[in-house]
Enzyme design. Structure first.
Site, PDB file in Angstrom:
ATOM      1  N   TYR A 158       0.811  -1.213   0.000  1.00 47.36           N
ATOM      2  CA  TYR A 158       0.000   0.000   0.000  1.00 47.36           C
ATOM      3  C   TYR A 158       0.846   1.265   0.000  1.00 47.36           C
ATOM      4  O   TYR A 158       0.358   2.344  -0.339  1.00 47.36           O
ATOM      5  CB  TYR A 158      -0.933   0.025   1.213  1.00 47.36           C
ATOM      6  CG  TYR A 158      -2.012  -1.031   1.202  1.00 47.36           C
ATOM      7  CD1 TYR A 158      -2.295  -1.780   0.064  1.00 47.36           C
ATOM      8  CD2 TYR A 158      -2.764  -1.284   2.340  1.00 47.36           C
ATOM      9  CE1 TYR A 158      -3.276  -2.747   0.057  1.00 47.36           C
ATOM     10  CE2 TYR A 158      -3.761  -2.247   2.347  1.00 47.36           C
ATOM     11  CZ  TYR A 158      -4.006  -2.978   1.210  1.00 47.36           C
ATOM     12  OH  TYR A 158      -4.993  -3.937   1.217  1.00 47.36           O
ATOM     13  N   LYS A 177       3.694 -15.513   2.599  1.00 50.71           N
ATOM     14  CA  LYS A 177       3.642 -16.274   1.346  1.00 50.71           C
ATOM     15  C   LYS A 177       5.075 -16.584   0.929  1.00 50.71           C
ATOM     16  O   LYS A 177       5.518 -16.265  -0.181  1.00 50.71           O
ATOM     17  CB  LYS A 177       2.890 -15.476   0.267  1.00 50.71           C
ATOM     18  CG  LYS A 177       2.490 -16.295  -0.956  1.00 50.71           C
ATOM     19  CD  LYS A 177       1.538 -17.432  -0.644  1.00 50.71           C
ATOM     20  CE  LYS A 177       1.119 -18.119  -1.949  1.00 50.71           C
ATOM     21  NZ  LYS A 177       0.387 -19.380  -1.691  1.00 50.71           N
ATOM     22  N   ASP A 230      -2.924 -18.199   1.905  1.00 51.22           N
ATOM     23  CA  ASP A 230      -4.068 -18.875   1.321  1.00 51.22           C
ATOM     24  C   ASP A 230      -4.584 -19.960   2.259  1.00 51.22           C
ATOM     25  O   ASP A 230      -5.807 -20.121   2.434  1.00 51.22           O
ATOM     26  CB  ASP A 230      -3.732 -19.449  -0.063  1.00 51.22           C
ATOM     27  CG  ASP A 230      -2.381 -20.148  -0.121  1.00 51.22           C
ATOM     28  OD1 ASP A 230      -1.620 -20.099   0.866  1.00 51.22           O
ATOM     29  OD2 ASP A 230      -2.081 -20.743  -1.180  1.00 51.22           O
ATOM     30  N   ASP A 236      -5.297  -6.856   6.009  1.00 49.45           N
ATOM     31  CA  ASP A 236      -6.513  -6.180   5.552  1.00 49.45           C
ATOM     32  C   ASP A 236      -7.571  -7.205   5.156  1.00 49.45           C
ATOM     33  O   ASP A 236      -8.739  -7.117   5.543  1.00 49.45           O
ATOM     34  CB  ASP A 236      -6.148  -5.281   4.367  1.00 49.45           C
ATOM     35  CG  ASP A 236      -7.267  -4.328   3.973  1.00 49.45           C
ATOM     36  OD1 ASP A 236      -8.313  -4.305   4.650  1.00 49.45           O
ATOM     37  OD2 ASP A 236      -7.085  -3.590   2.990  1.00 49.45           O
ATOM     38  N   ASP A 241     -10.988  -8.825   7.717  1.00 52.25           N
ATOM     39  CA  ASP A 241     -12.378  -8.706   7.277  1.00 52.25           C
ATOM     40  C   ASP A 241     -13.039 -10.083   7.208  1.00 52.25           C
ATOM     41  O   ASP A 241     -14.225 -10.231   7.524  1.00 52.25           O
ATOM     42  CB  ASP A 241     -12.454  -8.023   5.910  1.00 52.25           C
ATOM     43  CG  ASP A 241     -12.366  -6.503   6.022  1.00 52.25           C
ATOM     44  OD1 ASP A 241     -12.107  -6.011   7.139  1.00 52.25           O
ATOM     45  OD2 ASP A 241     -12.556  -5.816   5.005  1.00 52.25           O
TER      46      ASP A 241
END
Length: 360
Positions: A140, A191, A223, A247, A251
């Protein structure tokens, strides 16, 4: 010495839900909590007021404030603005200008809402996860970024994922410290099988972990972590991960609790100065209808009292008041179930305030 709380309602339902949280703060102030409240625009409201999402006066206020309460930013009316003027840039600006690198996102299922979760009650009953998300680095914020035209005339978008050792080390320490105060289990999500950044992330988390021998450290690819949150969420205690992964995962974890409208968050700097906000957005589809759930914002005030104002007693009191309101069967539409009473934003805020003021 009086503490200053910067109140930034923002956009959409942010104005409505922050108003209910401010009721509690004003009550606590009248009851002896030494605080002062100062309100300022941010996001779309900042653009409307001063032509940019993080006005200079707002930035000056939050820099001198002891803590910040934020509602939400964004709305469809701002989507055609240049990227640097969109409401979300105000939020990113707050995080970077204040050095709010550690984002704490609890996913706690109130027992009264077990039936509201999208998963079976036996899978989520007793759920209590803390997700620690790195907030000021990663994709970001990485450079270079943007949209460019190649020599062959085709346009391409570029974002850069980068983390330094020091950035990984400091968020790791926060996560280990939190794990020490909970059940001493920490899962680092990365990852590392395909990303060099994640290779470094895993290496540094393991190195910091050497100083926390009591904490059981595990690693999981992002994942698989997403799948495990749905399959067996109670295996997790504390999760630490980079900005974008946090992020997304936070959620997903929110929906395990019945509603994203129930979950608060804290974003802290190195000295525990924090910005506190619900993790949901500005919800333009329900703005002005008086049905938004204010509980995540009210619980964000509890986190503020706990982490920045050193008043864990008042944080406990607010959380207990929310529990008693849910015991009474009061529900906003997002958490409504059979045999409960539906209430709106203001009535829910009033109910929590009544329970808080009735405490011994």
């Amino acid at each position: 010495m009086s503490k200053t709380i910067a109140v930034l309602p923002g956009d959409g339902i942010g104005v409505e839900i922050v108003a209910e949280a401010v009721k509690l703060l004003n009550y606590l102030k009248a009851d002896g909590l030494d605080i002062e409240l100062a309100e300022a625009p941010v996001g779309g409201a900042g653009y409307d007021a001063a032509g940019k999402p993080l006005p200079d006066e707002t930035l000056a206020l939050v820099k001198q404030a002891d803590s910040i309460l934020l509602g939400a930013v964004g709305g469809p009316q701002y989507e055609k603005l240049p990227r640097e003027l969109r409401p979300e840039r105000g939020l990113l600006g707050l995080r970077s200008e204040l050095g709010l690198f550690a984002n704490l996102r609890p996913a706690i299922l109130y027992p009264q809402l077990a039936g509201a979760s999208s998963l079976k009650p036996e899978v989520v009953a007793g759920l209590d996860i803390m997700i620690v998300r790195e907030l000021t680095g990663g994709i970001y914020f990485g450079e270079p970024r943007g949209i460019r035209t190649r020599a062959d005339g085709e346009r391409e978008g570029i974002n850069t994922l980068v983390y330094s050792e020091s950035e990984i080390d400091r968020i790791s320490r926060v996560a280990f410290e939190i794990a020490m105060k909970r059940h001493k289990r920490l899962c680092s999500v990365d990852k590392a099988n395909v990303l060099e950044v994640s290779e470094l992330w895993r290496e540094r988390v393991q190195r910091i972990g050497e100083s926390y021998a009591e904490v059981e450290l595990s690693h999981m690819y992002v994942d698989n972590a997403a799948m495990q949150l749905v399959k067996w969420p109670k295996q997790f205690d504390v999760i630490v991960t980079k900005n974008m992964f946090g992020d997304i995962l936070s959620d997903a974890a929110a929906m395990l609790t019945g509603s994203i409208g129930m979950l608060p968050s804290a974003s802290l700097d190195a000295n525990s100065k924090g910005m506190y906000e619900p993790i949901h957005g500005s919800a333009p589809d329900i703005t002005g209808k008086g049905v938004a759930n204010p509980l995540a914002t009210i619980l964000s005030v509890a986190m503020m009292l706990r982490y920045s104002l050193d008043r864990a007693d008042l944080a406990d009191a607010i959380e207990a008041a929310v529990g008693r309101v849910l015991d009474r069967g009061l529900r906003t539409p997002d958490i409504m179930s059979e045999a409960c009473t539906q209430v709106g934003t203001v009535d829910m805020g009033d109910a929590v305030l009544a329970e808080l003021s009735a405490r011994p």
